[in-house]
Design a protein around this motif. Sequence first.
Motif, short mmCIF file in Angstrom:
data_model
loop_
_atom_site.label_atom_id
_atom_site.label_comp_id
_atom_site.label_asym_id
_atom_site.label_seq_id
_atom_site.Cartn_x
_atom_site.Cartn_y
_atom_site.Cartn_z
N TRP A 63 0.83 -1.20 0.00
CA TRP A 63 0.00 0.00 0.00
C TRP A 63 0.87 1.26 0.00
O TRP A 63 0.59 2.21 -0.71
CB TRP A 63 -0.90 0.02 1.23
N GLU A 77 -9.79 -2.65 1.32
CA GLU A 77 -9.03 -2.55 0.07
C GLU A 77 -9.73 -1.60 -0.91
O GLU A 77 -9.09 -0.77 -1.56
CB GLU A 77 -8.88 -3.93 -0.57
N ILE A 87 -9.31 2.07 0.20
CA ILE A 87 -7.98 2.58 -0.10
C ILE A 87 -7.87 2.96 -1.57
O ILE A 87 -7.36 4.03 -1.92
CB ILE A 87 -6.91 1.54 0.27
#
Length: 419
Positions: free
Chosen positions: A332, A401, A404
């Motif tokens: 990330w 996820e 993000i």
Amino acid sequence: MTTSFDPVAARRTSVPVTIGTVTMGGNAPVVVQSMTNTDTADIEGTINQVAALARAGSELVRITVDRPAAAKAVAHIRDGLDKRGVDVPLIGDFHYIGHKLLSAHPACAEALAKYRINPGNVGFKEKRDTQFSSMIETALKYDRPVRIGVNWGSLDQDLVARMMDENAKLAEPRSAAAVTRSALVASALDNAARAEELGMKRDKIVLSCKVSDVQSLINVYTDLAAGGDYALHLGLTEAGMGSKGIVASTAAMAILLQNGIGDTIRVSLTPEPGGDRTREVIVAQEILQTMGLRSFTPLVTSCPGCGRTTSTVFQELAEKIQSHVREQMPVWGKTYEGVETMTLAVMGCIVNGPGESKHADIGISLPGTGEEPAAPVFIDGEKAMTLRGPAIAEEFQTIVEEYIDTHYKRRDGNSAAAE
């Protein structure tokens, strides 16, 4: 009216020092450091551990250079790390014969990004200044910074004896402990002054005074910070194992950091047998992040549980989410800007669950004992959905996820952050 305290703005002003690719002091954020416990002569083992520490987030890694075999290995370790794409700066930890090792092994001197010198054992009697000067001259030759690291376990006994004698002559002598603390600070500052006399600039000098007692560390570093604008390496030496080491390190360093003292920190935990060395890196990051000094990884808020949460569902979910975040953060962090500031909440019942979940970017409130088997999910303070069934953990991870990907800008510029 209450006012907020900004620990970043309260940072003490120090001279910035550049160590390889990392800058500490000045306006730079507090840097996380760690140290290997491998035999440095074991090249592959040391490369593996340095790489693991770097992956965990250590921005500087210190290695022991205690004998010729270790000194010969350093350049090979640096080369092996470079081949793996691990550019973390290496710091050489020298004691007793550092002057000889640096002189006899120029490849070692060049491969290291910084030298740690302990003035308490760099040399004794008439050899002390000669051998200290030799290490400083090598650092100047290769344009390397040094850390003059004093430790109360290896303090210059001549200095202690002289200061004890002077103290005894006072009308109101101080305690032996107080004199020892003053000797630590005097040793660091006197040797820093000597390094400057030899031609080393302040932007190449880092100081530390390590003790293993919380109150002594606070007192010593308060005095050390008042003694000059040198960059300071902060840490409680021999902090201990497990919760004791974590609590002691946090108690000591948090007070100093809150007062703006400390430019790099190391948490000196004793690993449990077979334990993971990277634990000390995670603890150091968590100290800085929970104090608001830096952000490293999304924080997961979770409740402690009570009689309303007799099942272990929320505990298992919190553990899964925390592990998932840690595992995914290297990916990330390279892909998204600012993802380390994200907050998550995993709560266990209806009492505080919904409210706490609303305070996080993404929160989930699991059913407590006797509650409806449903888990509402809150995104940016608003209820977004309700999860049910055996795959709640996996579904929640997917939600994280997706959040993000839609809320943080990609570093490649292909996706803009949501407004």
